[in-house]
Every structure is written in structure tokens, then in C-alpha cells.
Design a protein around this motif. Sequence first.
Motif, PDB file in Angstrom:
ATOM      1  N   THR A 156      23.029  82.805  -7.133  1.00 32.04           N
ATOM      2  CA  THR A 156      24.216  83.112  -6.228  1.00 32.04           C
ATOM      3  C   THR A 156      24.320  84.696  -6.816  1.00 32.04           C
ATOM      4  O   THR A 156      24.646  85.369  -6.066  1.00 32.04           O
ATOM      5  N   PHE A 157      23.681  84.948  -7.668  1.00 35.95           N
ATOM      6  CA  PHE A 157      23.807  86.344  -8.208  1.00 35.95           C
ATOM      7  C   PHE A 157      23.411  87.159  -7.633  1.00 35.95           C
ATOM      8  O   PHE A 157      23.280  88.343  -7.146  1.00 35.95           O
ATOM      9  N   ARG A 158      22.113  86.711  -6.422  1.00 39.03           N
ATOM     10  CA  ARG A 158      21.128  87.665  -6.400  1.00 39.03           C
ATOM     11  C   ARG A 158      21.924  87.403  -5.071  1.00 39.03           C
ATOM     12  O   ARG A 158      20.994  88.897  -3.914  1.00 39.03           O
ATOM     13  N   PHE A 195      32.612  92.244 -14.325  1.00 41.73           N
ATOM     14  CA  PHE A 195      32.156  92.151 -15.416  1.00 41.73           C
ATOM     15  C   PHE A 195      31.812  89.773 -15.184  1.00 41.73           C
ATOM     16  O   PHE A 195      30.951  89.614 -15.406  1.00 41.73           O
ATOM     17  N   ALA A 196      33.129  89.561 -15.245  1.00 43.07           N
ATOM     18  CA  ALA A 196      32.932  88.407 -16.067  1.00 43.07           C
ATOM     19  C   ALA A 196      32.635  86.807 -15.040  1.00 43.07           C
ATOM     20  O   ALA A 196      32.078  86.430 -14.978  1.00 43.07           O
ATOM     21  N   LEU A 202      25.583  83.901 -13.667  1.00 46.23           N
ATOM     22  CA  LEU A 202      24.158  83.666 -14.569  1.00 46.23           C
ATOM     23  C   LEU A 202      24.607  82.803 -15.879  1.00 46.23           C
ATOM     24  O   LEU A 202      23.618  82.982 -16.387  1.00 46.23           O
ATOM     25  N   SER A 203      25.133  82.136 -15.657  1.00 46.60           N
ATOM     26  CA  SER A 203      25.630  81.374 -17.002  1.00 46.60           C
ATOM     27  C   SER A 203      24.304  80.531 -17.144  1.00 46.60           C
ATOM     28  O   SER A 203      24.206  80.044 -18.413  1.00 46.60           O
ATOM     29  N   TRP A 215      25.070  92.919 -20.581  1.00 47.04           N
ATOM     30  CA  TRP A 215      23.787  91.044 -20.518  1.00 47.04           C
ATOM     31  C   TRP A 215      23.090  91.098 -19.835  1.00 47.04           C
ATOM     32  O   TRP A 215      22.503  92.553 -19.165  1.00 47.04           O
ATOM     33  N   VAL A 216      21.672  91.160 -21.143  1.00 44.13           N
ATOM     34  CA  VAL A 216      20.113  91.510 -20.705  1.00 44.13           C
ATOM     35  C   VAL A 216      19.939  90.099 -20.495  1.00 44.13           C
ATOM     36  O   VAL A 216      19.746  89.207 -20.862  1.00 44.13           O
ATOM     37  N   ALA A 217      18.362  90.241 -20.364  1.00 44.96           N
ATOM     38  CA  ALA A 217      17.614  88.960 -19.622  1.00 44.96           C
ATOM     39  C   ALA A 217      16.439  88.458 -20.427  1.00 44.96           C
ATOM     40  O   ALA A 217      16.301  89.366 -21.055  1.00 44.96           O
ATOM     41  N   ALA A 218      16.599  87.291 -20.827  1.00 44.22           N
ATOM     42  CA  ALA A 218      16.158  87.075 -22.086  1.00 44.22           C
ATOM     43  C   ALA A 218      14.285  87.310 -22.030  1.00 44.22           C
ATOM     44  O   ALA A 218      13.797  88.414 -23.002  1.00 44.22           O
TER      45      ALA A 218
END
Length: 257
Positions: A156-158, A195-196, A202-203, A215-218
Motif C-alpha cells: 500500500t505504501f509503495r 506521517f500517521a 506500514l503497520s 520510522w526506520v526499517a528493521a
Amino acid sequence: MNRETEDGGRARVRRWAVDLAILVAIGLLMGFLGPFESAHLPAGPRYLYWMICMVGGGVIGVAADEFPGRRPAGLWTRAFAVSLLTTPLVTLLVLTTQHGLFGGPFGWSGYRMLLWQVFPILLAVMAVRALVWRSPPARIETRTVIAPPLPEAEATFRRRLSAKRRGARLIALEAHDHYVKVHTDAGVELIALRFADALQDLSRAHGWRVHRSWWVAADAVEAVRWRRGAGEVHLIGGLKVPTSRTHGPVLKQAGWF
């Protein structure tokens, strides 16, 4: 002779070489210090005497310590037991050396008096050797293993990104008023999005909110620095992201500090 036997033989030779080096060093030190009224002796006989006593007595102690069989558990218990066991024989060596080099008396009274001098020195030598050969403490390393993100978790985000970065690796998101700056390995892109809402998209992705604006990618995290209630996340590509006290616990739970 197989390879394992050869390696074991070489290890024993190296171990004995180190032991002899330790004993020689202690013998030279004792010759220099000249304890037990040996300082008045000429340098040559004094060093010879202490070298015979320390190297010869030490070899007796090492041989007893290396003798196959059940050994006492514990560093100090073992050193004490070996020293106590070998003191009578080492004392005989010392008494014989004194008699041979300096013509001292060779009898029970001298032997009994030497026992109380030999034991503490031998104990110190065996303690030094035990410390040299002690096993290093077990080192346990923990590492955070991050599973690769599921494609649908970021889908969804991409779709909000340009074609150039839609398939790029996500690194971090940064809030900018009503915009979100998206950091990827294909560059940075600014998109019109709260941002929310980005966090909602990305939940289910593998990542953490580490600050009110980040927010950071793991799988992009390389290191975490934490000090006095605040920290910093180091990401691939050299990006450094602040970490707040409020959001820091998620990184702690993941094993980063």
C-alpha cells in the motif's frame, strides 16, 4: 600417527615451553630480589641457586598438575592442592641445592625449616601458572535476526512512491509537516502524506517508530547508540536517526541495546 595426535603433541610442547619460560622469568626475578638472606651471596651463585630451585621445583609442580587423573575443581583449590602435595619433594630439591652449592647442613632440622619457606613460594608459582592458563570466560553473543519484509506489508505504501523508487529498499521515513520524506537506497523522495497515515500503511512491515518524526526499517539498522535516556540509530548508507526515550523501548526489546 594421525593429525589429531600430532596437533595434541605440538600443543603439549608449546604448553611446556610457556611453562618453562614462566619459571625462568620467576627464577631471574628471585635472583634479582635475593629473598631469605640470599642477597649477600655473589650474583653468579645467587642466580644459579634460584634458577635451580624455581625451575626445578616448578617443573615438579607442573608435572604433578599435568599428571593424568582426577583434579580438584576450582583455580585456587587446584593450585593449593598441587603445592601442598609437591612441597616435600621440592623442599628436598632446595635442601640438596643449598648443600651442593654452599655446603649447608643436610639434615631433618634444616628440611623442616625449609618446608615453611618452600610452600608459600611454590603456591605463588602455581597460582601464577594457573592464571596464565585459565580458560577465558565464555562469551555469548546475541544478534537480532530480521526476517525479510513481506511484499504485501509494504504494498500500500509503495504505491504512493514514484516508479523510480517503488521497488527500492526502504530505509526510513521522516515527517515534514504534511509531507513524508522517504529515504530509500535509490534516493530520497518527498510525498504529500501525513506521517500517521504512512505509519498505518506500514503497520505490518518490519520496522519501528523510533522518534515522533522517524520510522526506520528493521533490516536497515546497523547499530544503535543509547546514552542517558536518548539514542541514535545508525542506518545503511550512513543515515543517523534520533531515538527518543518514549520510542526507545522497541529497540531494546529487539535486542539492539
